[in-house]
Motif scaffolding. Structure first.
Motif, PDB file in Angstrom:
ATOM      1  N   ILE A 166       0.934  -1.198  -0.033  1.00 51.33           N
ATOM      2  CA  ILE A 166      -0.025   0.023  -0.029  1.00 51.33           C
ATOM      3  C   ILE A 166       0.893   1.526  -0.205  1.00 51.33           C
ATOM      4  CG2 ILE A 166      -1.469   1.314   1.273  1.00 51.33           C
ATOM      5  CD1 ILE A 166      -3.241  -0.953   0.096  1.00 51.33           C
ATOM      6  N   ALA A 167       2.000   1.140   0.753  1.00 58.20           N
ATOM      7  CA  ALA A 167       2.847   2.632   0.682  1.00 58.20           C
ATOM      8  C   ALA A 167       3.362   2.788  -0.520  1.00 58.20           C
ATOM      9  CB  ALA A 167       3.945   2.142   1.888  1.00 58.20           C
ATOM     10  N   ALA A 168       3.809   1.644  -1.294  1.00 58.77           N
ATOM     11  CA  ALA A 168       4.284   1.842  -2.758  1.00 58.77           C
ATOM     12  C   ALA A 168       3.269   2.301  -3.661  1.00 58.77           C
ATOM     13  CB  ALA A 168       4.652   0.474  -3.034  1.00 58.77           C
ATOM     14  N   ASN A 228       0.631   4.217  -2.684  1.00 54.66           N
ATOM     15  CA  ASN A 228       0.461   5.619  -2.189  1.00 54.66           C
ATOM     16  C   ASN A 228       1.610   6.507  -2.703  1.00 54.66           C
ATOM     17  OD1 ASN A 228      -2.197   5.104  -1.097  1.00 54.66           O
ATOM     18  ND2 ASN A 228      -1.209   4.830   0.940  1.00 54.66           N
ATOM     19  N   ALA A 229       2.763   6.146  -2.737  1.00 53.59           N
ATOM     20  CA  ALA A 229       3.808   6.834  -3.109  1.00 53.59           C
ATOM     21  C   ALA A 229       3.573   7.289  -4.663  1.00 53.59           C
ATOM     22  CB  ALA A 229       5.296   6.285  -3.025  1.00 53.59           C
ATOM     23  N   CYS A 230       2.990   6.269  -5.376  1.00 53.48           N
ATOM     24  CA  CYS A 230       2.797   6.731  -6.838  1.00 53.48           C
ATOM     25  C   CYS A 230       1.573   7.751  -7.024  1.00 53.48           C
ATOM     26  CB  CYS A 230       2.379   5.488  -7.608  1.00 53.48           C
ATOM     27  SG  CYS A 230       4.100   4.343  -7.611  1.00 53.48           S
ATOM     28  N   LEU A 231       0.623   7.481  -6.220  1.00 52.48           N
ATOM     29  CA  LEU A 231      -0.774   8.177  -6.213  1.00 52.48           C
ATOM     30  C   LEU A 231      -0.279   9.575  -5.682  1.00 52.48           C
ATOM     31  CD1 LEU A 231      -3.160   5.501  -4.826  1.00 52.48           C
ATOM     32  CD2 LEU A 231      -3.022   6.175  -7.311  1.00 52.48           C
ATOM     33  N   SER A 232       0.781   9.732  -4.678  1.00 52.63           N
ATOM     34  CA  SER A 232       0.782  11.096  -4.151  1.00 52.63           C
ATOM     35  C   SER A 232       1.605  11.929  -5.183  1.00 52.63           C
ATOM     36  CB  SER A 232       1.817  10.876  -3.019  1.00 52.63           C
ATOM     37  OG  SER A 232       0.870  10.343  -1.928  1.00 52.63           O
ATOM     38  N   ASN A 282       6.737   2.462 -11.537  1.00 49.72           N
ATOM     39  CA  ASN A 282       7.264   3.237 -10.437  1.00 49.72           C
ATOM     40  C   ASN A 282       7.084   2.704  -9.058  1.00 49.72           C
ATOM     41  OD1 ASN A 282       8.419   5.376 -11.817  1.00 49.72           O
ATOM     42  ND2 ASN A 282       6.630   6.729 -11.767  1.00 49.72           N
ATOM     43  N   LEU A 283       5.771   2.111  -9.036  1.00 51.93           N
ATOM     44  CA  LEU A 283       5.316   1.351  -8.069  1.00 51.93           C
ATOM     45  C   LEU A 283       6.523   0.079  -7.456  1.00 51.93           C
ATOM     46  CD1 LEU A 283       1.610  -0.103  -6.892  1.00 51.93           C
ATOM     47  CD2 LEU A 283       3.583  -1.526  -6.767  1.00 51.93           C
TER      48      LEU A 283
END
Length: 224
Positions: free
Chosen positions: A21-23, A25-29, A78-79
């Motif tokens: 999930i952190a990966a 979210n990093a891309c979504l952010s 990227n994820l």
């Protein structure tokens, strides 16, 4: 007589949801999106794969946000990169995993992993969790041209471990694992401690595992 026990990885051997999930979210952010995923509430999306997480994040952006051409493919790469660099920050083995693996090995059973996680990431994660050496074979999403629920990755995992499909079974946590076992003609045990919990009984597996403490006894019954 010993046999082969084949394991899924994410949601079966280890709870990887928070790092996945952190990966995502990093891309979504990076795209300025604020409808981020929750590592507990959205664990089911994590175990459905990287693209499933991204699509859910896009959906939460609302109808005013238009997905740019090629965004999903770029974000997926990227994820994977973010995840690979932070693969075991929060990930932990489920309770009893190591003891169960040791008991199975001591009983002479061969152990293998068959996952829809890319092989290099699966191997890296197992190494970080210090259990990679316990498995006789590892088949990932890209090891073969096909992936689960096609039965060929399962067969390759069993044969790579030196076993035979007739004396093997699968331990997993999703409908994909249920379908894989059916396609391979083997029994499947689904774990009741993953994200969906006891609700997986709706898939009518051959067994539900409440805890890994129960696995060695199940292997004795199924593999004799």
């Amino acid at each position: 007589m010993a046999g082969t026990v084949v394991f899924d990885l994410d949601g079966t051997l280890a709870d990887t949801s928070a790092d996945l999930i952190a990966a995502a979210n990093a891309c979504l952010s990076l795209r300025g999106l604020t409808g981020l995923l929750d590592p507990v509430r959205d664990a089911g999306f994590a175990f459905a794969g990287g693209r499933a997480m991204l699509r859910e994040g896009y959906a939460r952006a609302g109808s005013d946000w238009i997905i740019p051409p090629g965004a999903e493919d770029a974000d997926f790469l990227n994820l994977l990169g973010h995840y690979g660099a932070n693969i075991a920050v929060h990930t932990r083995l489920y309770p009893g995993t190591l003891a169960a693996l040791e008991r199975l090995a001591d009983a002479g059973h061969r152990l293998a992993v068959c996952t829809n996680k890319p092989e290099v990431l699966a191997r890296a994660l197992l190494a970080e969790l210090q259990i990679v050496g316990m498995f006789d074979a590892l088949i990932g999403a890209d090891t073969l041209p096909v992936r689960k629920p096609d039965p060929r990755p399962y067969v390759a995992a069993v044969e790579g471990a030196g076993g035979t499909v007739a004396r093997s079974f699968l331990v997993g946590d999703t409908v994909t694992d249920r379908k894989t076992a059916a396609a391979a003609g083997v029994k499947v045990a689904l774990v009741a401690f993953g994200p969906e919990g006891a609700g997986l009984s709706r898939l009518a597996p051959d067994a539900m595992l409440a805890h890994f403490d129960d696995l060695p006894g199940l292997a004795d019954r199924w593999l004799g």
